[in-house]
Design a protein around this motif. Sequence first.
Motif, PDB file in Angstrom:
ATOM      1  N   UNK A   1     -25.117 -13.118 -12.915  1.00  0.00           N
ATOM      2  CA  UNK A   1     -23.831 -12.606 -12.450  1.00  0.00           C
ATOM      3  C   UNK A   1     -23.326 -11.520 -13.390  1.00  0.00           C
ATOM      4  N   UNK A   2     -22.659 -10.529 -12.812  1.00  0.00           N
ATOM      5  CA  UNK A   2     -21.995  -9.472 -13.579  1.00  0.00           C
ATOM      6  C   UNK A   2     -20.585  -9.344 -13.027  1.00  0.00           C
ATOM      7  N   UNK A   3     -19.592  -9.486 -13.885  1.00  0.00           N
ATOM      8  CA  UNK A   3     -18.188  -9.517 -13.471  1.00  0.00           C
ATOM      9  C   UNK A   3     -17.556  -8.135 -13.674  1.00  0.00           C
ATOM     10  N   UNK A   4     -16.719  -7.740 -12.724  1.00  0.00           N
ATOM     11  CA  UNK A   4     -15.883  -6.548 -12.876  1.00  0.00           C
ATOM     12  C   UNK A   4     -14.434  -7.004 -12.810  1.00  0.00           C
ATOM     13  N   UNK A   5     -13.709  -6.858 -13.918  1.00  0.00           N
ATOM     14  CA  UNK A   5     -12.307  -7.271 -13.969  1.00  0.00           C
ATOM     15  C   UNK A   5     -11.422  -6.143 -13.463  1.00  0.00           C
ATOM     16  N   UNK A   6     -10.693  -6.418 -12.394  1.00  0.00           N
ATOM     17  CA  UNK A   6      -9.837  -5.421 -11.764  1.00  0.00           C
ATOM     18  C   UNK A   6      -8.387  -5.642 -12.168  1.00  0.00           C
ATOM     19  N   UNK A   7      -7.788  -4.628 -12.770  1.00  0.00           N
ATOM     20  CA  UNK A   7      -6.341  -4.613 -12.973  1.00  0.00           C
ATOM     21  C   UNK A   7      -5.736  -3.817 -11.823  1.00  0.00           C
ATOM     22  N   UNK A   8      -5.091  -4.472 -10.840  1.00  0.00           N
ATOM     23  CA  UNK A   8      -4.560  -3.731  -9.684  1.00  0.00           C
ATOM     24  C   UNK A   8      -3.604  -2.614 -10.076  1.00  0.00           C
ATOM     25  N   UNK A   9      -2.940  -2.761 -11.218  1.00  0.00           N
ATOM     26  CA  UNK A   9      -1.953  -1.758 -11.612  1.00  0.00           C
ATOM     27  C   UNK A   9      -2.600  -0.459 -12.077  1.00  0.00           C
TER      28      UNK A   9
ATOM     29  N   UNK B   1     -18.789 -15.924 -21.041  1.00  0.00           N
ATOM     30  CA  UNK B   1     -18.387 -14.570 -20.660  1.00  0.00           C
ATOM     31  C   UNK B   1     -18.335 -13.675 -21.897  1.00  0.00           C
ATOM     32  N   UNK B   2     -19.008 -12.509 -21.795  1.00  0.00           N
ATOM     33  CA  UNK B   2     -18.975 -11.527 -22.895  1.00  0.00           C
ATOM     34  C   UNK B   2     -18.547 -10.173 -22.351  1.00  0.00           C
ATOM     35  N   UNK B   3     -17.797  -9.451 -23.167  1.00  0.00           N
ATOM     36  CA  UNK B   3     -17.247  -8.174 -22.738  1.00  0.00           C
ATOM     37  C   UNK B   3     -17.012  -7.294 -23.949  1.00  0.00           C
ATOM     38  N   UNK B   4     -16.863  -6.013 -23.683  1.00  0.00           N
ATOM     39  CA  UNK B   4     -16.471  -5.036 -24.698  1.00  0.00           C
ATOM     40  C   UNK B   4     -14.947  -4.985 -24.773  1.00  0.00           C
ATOM     41  N   UNK B   5     -14.332  -4.891 -23.601  1.00  0.00           N
ATOM     42  CA  UNK B   5     -12.878  -4.972 -23.461  1.00  0.00           C
ATOM     43  C   UNK B   5     -12.551  -5.926 -22.326  1.00  0.00           C
ATOM     44  N   UNK B   6     -11.445  -6.649 -22.453  1.00  0.00           N
ATOM     45  CA  UNK B   6     -10.755  -7.216 -21.308  1.00  0.00           C
ATOM     46  C   UNK B   6      -9.324  -6.694 -21.390  1.00  0.00           C
ATOM     47  N   UNK B   7      -8.426  -7.202 -20.570  1.00  0.00           N
ATOM     48  CA  UNK B   7      -7.071  -6.643 -20.554  1.00  0.00           C
ATOM     49  C   UNK B   7      -6.351  -6.835 -21.887  1.00  0.00           C
TER      50      UNK B   7
ATOM     51  N   UNK C   1     -22.763 -14.022 -19.489  1.00  0.00           N
ATOM     52  CA  UNK C   1     -22.378 -13.297 -18.278  1.00  0.00           C
ATOM     53  C   UNK C   1     -21.562 -12.084 -18.693  1.00  0.00           C
ATOM     54  N   UNK C   2     -22.061 -10.870 -18.465  1.00  0.00           N
ATOM     55  CA  UNK C   2     -21.342  -9.679 -18.922  1.00  0.00           C
ATOM     56  C   UNK C   2     -20.206  -9.298 -17.980  1.00  0.00           C
ATOM     57  N   UNK C   3     -19.216  -8.598 -18.544  1.00  0.00           N
ATOM     58  CA  UNK C   3     -18.072  -8.167 -17.753  1.00  0.00           C
ATOM     59  C   UNK C   3     -17.670  -6.749 -18.112  1.00  0.00           C
ATOM     60  N   UNK C   4     -17.350  -5.971 -17.096  1.00  0.00           N
ATOM     61  CA  UNK C   4     -16.793  -4.628 -17.250  1.00  0.00           C
ATOM     62  C   UNK C   4     -15.318  -4.697 -16.871  1.00  0.00           C
ATOM     63  N   UNK C   5     -14.456  -4.125 -17.713  1.00  0.00           N
ATOM     64  CA  UNK C   5     -13.018  -4.087 -17.420  1.00  0.00           C
ATOM     65  C   UNK C   5     -12.654  -2.732 -16.858  1.00  0.00           C
ATOM     66  N   UNK C   6     -11.907  -2.709 -15.759  1.00  0.00           N
ATOM     67  CA  UNK C   6     -11.499  -1.434 -15.171  1.00  0.00           C
ATOM     68  C   UNK C   6     -10.692  -0.642 -16.201  1.00  0.00           C
ATOM     69  N   UNK C   7     -11.244   0.489 -16.585  1.00  0.00           N
ATOM     70  CA  UNK C   7     -10.788   1.446 -17.603  1.00  0.00           C
ATOM     71  C   UNK C   7     -11.943   1.769 -18.541  1.00  0.00           C
TER      72      UNK C   7
END
Length: 449
Positions: free
Chosen positions: A51-59, A288-294, A325-331
């Motif tokens: 799985x690869x997660x994309x974190x969406x900040x609607x704002x 869960x691993x990420x470079x950035x989250x919110x 599980x890697x994650x990309x944060x919108x931005x």
Amino acid sequence: MKFKSLTAIVAAAAAFTFSACGSDSPDNPEKPSTPDTPDTPTEVGAVVPTDIVYQVNPRFYGESDCFKAITADLGRIADMGCNVVWLMPIQEPGELKSVGSPYCIRNYKALNPKYGTDADLKTLVETAHAKGLKVVLDWVANHTAWDHAWITEAPELYKKDNKGNIVQANTWADVAQLDYSNAGTATAMQDAMKYWVDNFDVDGFRCDYAEGVPHTFWSAAIKNIAKQDFIWLAETQQSAFYNDGFGMIYDWNFAPTMSSAFKNGKYGTIVDKAKESNGNVPEGKSILRYVFNHDVAAENEVDKMFGSADAIPAAYVLAAMFNGTPMIYSSMDVEGLTGKQSFFNYTTLTFSQALSDKFKAINKAFAQTATVRGGKFADYTTDGDVVCFAYTLNNNAAIVVVNPSGEKKSVKSPISFRGDKMTELISGTTAELPAAIELEPYGYKIFSK
């Protein structure tokens, strides 16, 4: 989907010697020679995360009609190789004592009107499903806004001080603390969660501040909100939450560890942190691993956290390739962002196709190496030089080499693989692995055979 921790893999491969990338010293042999015919020709590796997660900040999608803008962007997100979309809180936010946080919920069963309508959200979910994406909602179970209806209609659901006044949650003055010693709190919260599953067909919850809510609530909710392949992600690094039924928790300190290592050259700490965290992951679970989250993007200057904005893809390679599980944060996929990125504000970000393509290539390599990443692990990292590690399974192998510095690097390849015909998955080129691997500043290569 079954996952296996990196530490468990390492323990099972105790005879597999670790050494620095390119070390040819006879006093520190790289690893025992591999027989032409493996002892176990039908060896099967552990099943690892895909799985690869994309974190969406609607704002980040505008001042209004955010759901429509997100829906229009789902093709790009899916094309990057992501298969899970995590939407930050979509419910109606509070106004009383508010500081603008989306984690201040006034109505669990109503949408933020700036984001769109029920029909807009249903279209988003249906479009996501058609593109092979699961939709996970952020869920805030620990506290509510001060203007939530429960404050006046059901005050017994909240914690109170010795004078009978409802108390704030933690240090956050904009929200009121719920009280799970009252059985009605759990009943009302589960009812609210089921609303989104039953009416919008969502595929999971990312549970905010999971540690603030009793384990008894989580275990009951996870049992009662039954749906096949439902995703339960807890915002915690405490492995005890796996016992509640959560399939995934955070590797909370991985991003800060990478940030420090990229700046001070202590690259071995990145490997050590991944091994430590993976050692707490049970069979069948993930991290869960990420470079950035919110939170990370709001608290750090995004263009400087890893020394340069150019370093972000290299850091993401490491977040992806240590069997979490890697994650990309919108931005992360926006060119030219500087400073801290508040998630309270409404703005319109322009996503970069060039950056999206970089993450697409990394995610494709992540998927292509899934089988071999279930094999034996060896670390060849050298402080001040590169991060380098390999996985082997039968006659297959994957080698990950990352330059966390702003200088070009030429490093010796692991001697046991030199001359092997391998495909460099980022560029797609196939050739014999050279004696030396050339890396541009913040460059990375992923080899596979």
